[in-house]
Structures are given as structure tokens and as C-alpha cells.
Design a protein around this motif. Structure first.
Motif, short mmCIF file in Angstrom:
data_model
loop_
_atom_site.label_atom_id
_atom_site.label_comp_id
_atom_site.label_asym_id
_atom_site.label_seq_id
_atom_site.Cartn_x
_atom_site.Cartn_y
_atom_site.Cartn_z
N VAL A 1 0.75 -1.39 -0.37
CA VAL A 1 -0.54 0.10 -0.04
C VAL A 1 1.27 1.59 -0.29
N LEU A 2 1.83 1.58 0.96
CA LEU A 2 2.89 2.28 0.63
C LEU A 2 3.40 2.78 -0.69
N LEU A 3 4.23 1.49 -0.83
CA LEU A 3 4.74 1.75 -2.68
C LEU A 3 4.09 2.54 -3.65
N CYS A 4 2.17 1.91 -2.82
CA CYS A 4 1.62 2.29 -3.91
C CYS A 4 0.91 4.44 -4.14
N LEU A 5 1.26 4.41 -2.65
CA LEU A 5 0.64 5.70 -2.21
C LEU A 5 2.64 6.45 -3.05
N PHE A 6 3.70 5.92 -2.84
CA PHE A 6 4.87 6.79 -3.58
C PHE A 6 4.80 6.76 -5.10
N ALA A 7 3.75 5.54 -5.46
CA ALA A 7 3.86 5.70 -6.88
C ALA A 7 2.87 6.71 -7.53
N ALA A 8 1.97 7.32 -6.63
CA ALA A 8 0.97 7.76 -7.00
C ALA A 8 1.01 9.12 -6.92
N VAL A 9 3.01 9.60 -5.59
CA VAL A 9 3.26 10.75 -6.06
C VAL A 9 4.63 10.48 -6.83
N THR A 10 4.85 9.40 -7.24
CA THR A 10 5.70 9.98 -8.61
C THR A 10 4.71 10.31 -10.07
N TYR A 11 3.13 9.27 -9.95
CA TYR A 11 2.67 9.98 -11.58
C TYR A 11 2.27 10.60 -11.26
N ALA A 12 2.33 11.85 -9.90
CA ALA A 12 1.55 12.85 -10.16
C ALA A 12 2.66 14.22 -10.49
N GLY A 13 4.20 13.65 -9.95
CA GLY A 13 5.53 14.69 -10.46
C GLY A 13 5.82 14.74 -12.01
#
Length: 298
Positions: A160-172
Motif C-alpha cells: 500500500v505504501l509503495l502504491c502511495l509513493f507511485a501516486a506521488v511519482t505519477y503526479a510529479g
């Protein structure tokens, strides 16, 4: 005047169709990643996908003869290439080794909130109250998803934490890509962003070669599918639509992705998130919807 409005309407329709193609193919990517992750490590899968995508995009770019992107576009291309094509794909692949495809899609889809946050900070667009309220709701949803996955052990929470981090990199990546599209075409930005991501993932070349030798044909075909369709085609249609609208509105088009992923994963993989996980995922999406509402709208 009527001719101008007709031309604008046609452009809007083309952008809408392009966004629809992107959403459908990106939804299928979550399922394909989940399937291929059984035979490929996160980095090897990302590199294989980017290699296939680079071949297709490079061929189209050469045929169209669009040339190199202008110098002004390169900061955005490099940023989106490293964050979105490179880091995002590795982290998402890793996350999908720990959680099912539907859960990954729901958590990653908090990305539009992060896009709005980055826009408020980097582009000085401010932080509206609805954005902050949406963040709180989505954070609560992420906590619920994490709690629901805790029965599966530490690895599920890490997923779940990795998917949240993926969301941040996607947004960036989106925030970096938008300025680049003012100076270069959708094909140029996508092609060279893919090239940058591929170069960033080259340290995984040894793993990819080794795993290609042992992976079944179906897994290898999944990697090729990811490179040709959700990467080469879908990222190009995304950039085409993004160049014709705002980053926030494009982020909002991804609301439907989790529902499509849950349906596809159920049909193809026999996976469906538990009730508590679904509730948490819906909270994440509700937070995104709240954050994108305009004041005074019903």
C-alpha cells in the motif's frame, strides 16, 4: 464565430476520445502487471516494458520526422521520464507484487490530489479548502486500506505504501510534462520521456535477460503488451489530451480506472478486493472527487 466553435468542439471531442483510450489501456496495465509480476522482478518488468515502448515510439517518431524536441521542452521531458516512465513503473510493479490489482489502482488514484498540491506549491495556485478536505478523506481511505491489508502481513502494508509513493511519482511526472507540451508535440514528449525512463532502468538489464530465459511465453507477451499499448499508445494519447486541457482535469479522468481494474482483475485473474479494502479504496476516490469540486457546485 460558428466555425471557430465547431473547430473547438471537434478538438474537445478528439481530446476526450484520446483520454478514453488512455484510461482503458492504463486500467488493463494494472492487470497485466499483476500477471507478469509472477515471473519478472519490478525493475526487469519496467525495463522490458520501456524497451518495447521505446522501439514502437522511436519507429513512429522516425517515420513522422518530427525531429528533436526544442531545448525548452527538455527539463519537463527529463523530469517526466525519470519520475513517471522510470521510477513510477518500478515502484508500481513492486507494489503489485504485494497487493491485488484493484487495490493498487484505488490507492494510486490519489494521484490527482498530489497533482493539485504540486500545482498549488510550484505553480502558486493556492490550497483551496476543498483540496485540503479531499486530502483528509483520501488519507483516511489509505489508512483503511492499510488496516484491511494488515491481516496479510507486513508485506501487504508495504505494498500500500509503495502504491502511495507511485501516486506521488505519477503526479510529479504530470506536473513536469505539462510545461514540456507547450514547446514540443505529444509524440516528441512521450517518445523522449520513454527513452529517458528506459536509460534510467538500464541497471536492471541483467535481471531482464536472466528472467526472459525462464519466463513463460504468456509473461513475455504481457511485457510486450505493456510496452506497446499502455506505454507507447496510451502515454501518447494522454499527452495529446493533456496538451489541450489542464493537468487537474486530466487527472480527474482517471477516476474510472479503479472500477475498470477491479472488473478486469475479477474476469482475468479471479481477484477482487475484500469489502473493507473496497471501502477504503472508495474513500480514496471520494477524497479525490471532493478535492476537484469547485466551490458552490452541487
Amino acid at each position: 464565430m460558428e466555425q471557430i466553435m465547431t473547430a473547438e468542439t471537434r478538438a474537445d471531442r478528439r481530446a476526450l476520445v484520446a483520454a478514453g483510450v488512455t484510461v482503458l489501456l492504463w486500467a488493463s496495465a494494472f492487470v497485466a502487471i499483476r500477471s507478469a509480476a509472477q515471473d519478472f522482478s519490478p525493475g526487469a518488468l519496467a525495463l522490458g516494458r520501456l524497451l518495447a515502448g521505446s522501439v514502437v515510439l522511436g519507429a513512429i517518431w522516425l517515420v513522422r520526422g518530427e525531429g528533436l524536441p526544442p531545448r525548452a521542452a527538455w527539463p519537463g521531458i527529463l523530469g517526466s521520464g525519470i519520475l513517471w516512465f522510470g521510477l513510477y513503473m518500478v515502484v508500481l510493479n513492486w507494489g503489485e507484487q504485494e497487493v491485488d490489482a484493484g487495490t493498487a489502482a484505488m490507492v494510486v488514484n490519489v494521484g490527482p490530489i498530489v497533482i493539485a498540491l504540486l500545482g498549488g506549491w510550484l505553480l502558486r495556485e493556492g490550497f483551496p479548502p476543498l483540496l485540503m478536505a479531499g486530502m483528509a478523506v483520501s488519507f483516511a481511505g489509505a489508512v483503511v486500506v492499510g488496516v484491511s491489508m494488515s491481516g496479510g502481513g507486513h508485506a501487504s502494508i508495504v505494498g500500500v505504501l509503495l502504491c502511495l509513493f507511485a501516486a506521488v511519482t505519477y503526479a510529479g511526472g504530470v506536473v513536469c510534462q505539462k510545461p514540456a507540451l507547450r514547446h514540443a508535440s505529444a509524440l516528441q514528449v512521450t517518445t523522449f520521456g520513454c527513452f529517458v525512463g528506459m536509460v534510467a532502468c538500464l541497471p536492471f538489464a541483467g535481471e531482464l535477460v536472466s528472467q526472459l530465459g525462464t519466463a513463460p511465453l504468456s509473461a513475455t507477451l504481457n511485457v510486450l503488451y505493456l510496452g506497446v499499448f499502455p506505454t507507447a499508445l496510451a502515454f501518447t494519447t494522454w499527452a495529446y489530451a493533456l496538451a489541450r486541457t489542464t493537468a487537474g482535469r486530466m487527472g480527474a479522468t482517471t477516476y474510472v480506472v479503479p472500477a475498470l481494474v477491479v472488473l478486469m482483475a475479477w474476469i482475468v485473474l479471479g481477484e477482487i478486493p475484500g469489502l473493507l479494502t473496497l471501502a477504503g479504496g472508495l474513500l480514496c476516490l471520494a477524497g479525490v472527487a471532493v478535492s476537484r469540486r469547485r466551490p458552490g457546485t452541487a
